[in-house]
Structure formats: C-alpha cells, structure tokens
Design a protein around this motif. Structure first.
Motif, PDB file in Angstrom:
ATOM      1  N   ALA A   1      -5.694  -4.452  -3.604  1.00 54.72           N
ATOM      2  CA  ALA A   1      -4.355  -5.039  -4.207  1.00 54.72           C
ATOM      3  C   ALA A   1      -3.818  -5.458  -3.218  1.00 54.72           C
ATOM      4  CB  ALA A   1      -4.044  -4.292  -4.968  1.00 54.72           C
ATOM      5  N   ALA A   2      -3.221  -4.415  -2.345  1.00 54.83           N
ATOM      6  CA  ALA A   2      -2.272  -4.514  -0.938  1.00 54.83           C
ATOM      7  C   ALA A   2      -2.707  -5.846  -0.158  1.00 54.83           C
ATOM      8  CB  ALA A   2      -2.381  -3.407  -0.114  1.00 54.83           C
ATOM      9  N   MET A   3      -3.895  -5.965   0.106  1.00 53.21           N
ATOM     10  CA  MET A   3      -4.438  -7.032   0.956  1.00 53.21           C
ATOM     11  C   MET A   3      -4.198  -8.354   0.092  1.00 53.21           C
ATOM     12  SD  MET A   3      -5.454  -6.139   3.963  1.00 53.21           S
ATOM     13  CE  MET A   3      -6.590  -7.393   4.474  1.00 53.21           C
TER      14      MET A   3
ATOM     15  N   GLN B   1       0.873  -1.036   0.091  1.00 51.39           N
ATOM     16  CA  GLN B   1      -0.043   0.082  -0.147  1.00 51.39           C
ATOM     17  C   GLN B   1       0.778   1.172  -0.018  1.00 51.39           C
ATOM     18  OE1 GLN B   1      -3.109   0.196   3.062  1.00 51.39           O
ATOM     19  NE2 GLN B   1      -4.136   1.615   2.203  1.00 51.39           N
ATOM     20  N   ARG B   2       1.932   1.041   0.647  1.00 49.99           N
ATOM     21  CA  ARG B   2       2.866   2.527   0.793  1.00 49.99           C
ATOM     22  C   ARG B   2       3.419   2.563  -0.671  1.00 49.99           C
ATOM     23  NH1 ARG B   2       6.076   1.019   6.320  1.00 49.99           N
ATOM     24  NH2 ARG B   2       4.743   1.857   7.611  1.00 49.99           N
ATOM     25  N   ARG B   3       3.616   1.525  -1.331  1.00 55.09           N
ATOM     26  CA  ARG B   3       4.307   1.519  -2.734  1.00 55.09           C
ATOM     27  C   ARG B   3       3.119   2.019  -3.959  1.00 55.09           C
ATOM     28  NH1 ARG B   3       6.387  -3.015  -4.759  1.00 55.09           N
ATOM     29  NH2 ARG B   3       5.698  -4.429  -2.980  1.00 55.09           N
ATOM     30  N   GLY B   4       1.776   2.234  -3.267  1.00 59.88           N
ATOM     31  CA  GLY B   4       0.878   2.732  -4.288  1.00 59.88           C
ATOM     32  C   GLY B   4       0.005   1.957  -4.816  1.00 59.88           C
ATOM     33  N   PHE B   5      -0.332   0.683  -4.026  1.00 63.04           N
ATOM     34  CA  PHE B   5      -1.380  -0.208  -4.513  1.00 63.04           C
ATOM     35  C   PHE B   5      -2.364   0.021  -3.820  1.00 63.04           C
ATOM     36  CE2 PHE B   5       2.479  -2.819  -5.415  1.00 63.04           C
ATOM     37  CZ  PHE B   5       1.999  -3.592  -6.426  1.00 63.04           C
TER      38      PHE B   5
END
Length: 236
Positions: free
Chosen positions: A53-55, A45-49
């Motif tokens: 998508a992060a989950m 999530q920190r990288r923009g997902f």
C-alpha cells in the motif's frame, strides 16, 4: 501552435523549449519534485500502511506529478507563444470528458491572452487561440453535460448535484454553490520565480520570473509582456 495559427505566426518569435523543460511549471527542479515519491512511500509505511500500500501511494504521487508537470509545461509554452504573437486576440478553454465539475463550468470561456489558466493536479484542459482567421467554438458547459451519461453526471457532480442539473438547475450555479475554483497552488506552494537555468552554483544570475508573474506585472501592456518573456529566456 505555429501550425494552428498558420500565416499569423510567420513573423512571431519562437519559444525556447529548453527554458520550459528546465524546471517544473511552479519553478522547482523537476527531478527534485519527482524524487518526492520515495519519501511519500516511506512516510506511508511509517504510518502503518503495508509495504504494498505504501508503494502504491508513492506511485500515485509520482503519476500525479508527471501528468501535472507535462500538462502545465505544455500550456505554459502555448500561452507564451500566444502572447508573443500579436495576431492572437484571446484564447478559449477546451475541456474534454471526463473532467472535474470545476473545469466543466469553465468550458468554452474566452480569456485575455495573458490571463492565468485555472487548473488543478492532473488537469488536462487545453487552450485554443482566437485570431482573425481562427474563431474556435469548443463545447461549453451545457453541451458537455448534455453529452454525459447519467452515471458520469453522478460521478462528476454528486447524486444531488446531478439531480438538480437534470431538474433544470444551471450547471455553474450547482458547482459554485459547493466550491468555487481558485488558482491552484502546485504541490502545496505557489512560486513566481525560478533559480533553475540562472548559471552555475558559483556564479548565479538573478532568479527568472515565471510566465504567470510576467503576465501579472505586464497587465494589459502586450509589448511589456513580450519584452519580459524575452528577458527571462522564454522567447528567443
């Protein structure tokens, strides 16, 4: 394993299941490895997902870890049981489709009972013991490829690789030309010892050797391998 070996296993030592379940096959704490799924999702999530998508990335990591740990733990226990049983002369690699190309070229091969088992994350290949009474004949690479659909061949070996195999190229030659299979570093590292199960934090015993390290140290000395499996708590 005892049922598979039959009478040959009656006098063999028993493995201690708790010793294999007390840590991941690479020696780390299981809960610590599983907990890495949360940072994986947070990092994504920190990288923009997106949150969804992060989950999904965290869930994929968790799925990979669970499948890999369960499969590796089972193989590790099976191999310790085979080493402890002197009626077992070797083992053969059993591969079931679908499987990756690197596993397929190893299908049906026979290895010394203490030989390391080449695997990768999510690898579900198994080993079957070779004894005087049990001589397994699993499918080899050519058999497996012959049973594959054209679509599965393309997915496994790539378009060009599948075509080369269809044209008569040796399966192993095609696979090894791209990338040979090495022993996999589980989750980014190779660990030969574990501190798990060595006592309380206040009073710890020396770290235990992992089975792979035991087999390496013992070499062809079967009695030494068994002694070390006992000493390190994998047999009782």
């Amino acid at each position: 394993m005892r049922e598979l070996l039959g009478p040959d296993a009656e006098d063999a030592p028993e493995i201690d299941p708790e010793q294999f379940a007390s840590q991941a096959p690479d020696g780390r704490d299981v809960m610590g490895v599983l907990a890495r799924s949360a940072p994986t999702a947070i990092d994504a999530q920190r990288r923009g997902f997106s949150p969804r998508a992060a989950m999904a990335r965290g869930a994929a990591f968790l799925d990979m870890v669970v499948r890999t740990v369960v499969a590796d733990t089972g193989r590790q226990a099976d191999q310790a049981a085979m080493v402890a049983n002197k009626g077992v002369r070797a083992y053969v690699r059993v591969v079931e489709l679908p499987a990756c190309s690197r596993c397929i070229i190893l299908a049906g091969r026979e290895y010394g009972v203490s030989s390391g088992f080449l695997r990768h994350p999510r690898c579900d290949c198994t080993m079957e013991p070779v004894t005087r009474r049990n001589r397994p004949t699993p499918l080899d690479a050519e058999d497996l490829v012959s049973s594959m659909s054209p679509e599965l061949r393309r997915k496994t070996f790539g378009e060009a690789g599948a075509k080369a195999i269809a044209d008569g190229a040796n399966v192993s030659t095609v696979v090894n030309a791209r990338k040979s299979m090495d022993k996999v570093e589980m989750f980014g590292r190779t660990v030969q010892v574990t501190h798990t199960g060595t006592g309380s934090r206040r009073k710890k015993r020396p770290p235990r050797l992992m089975p792979e390290e035991i087999y390496r140290l013992a070499g062809d000395d079967r009695d030494q391998a068994i002694r070390l499996l006992y000493k390190n708590g994998f047999l009782r």
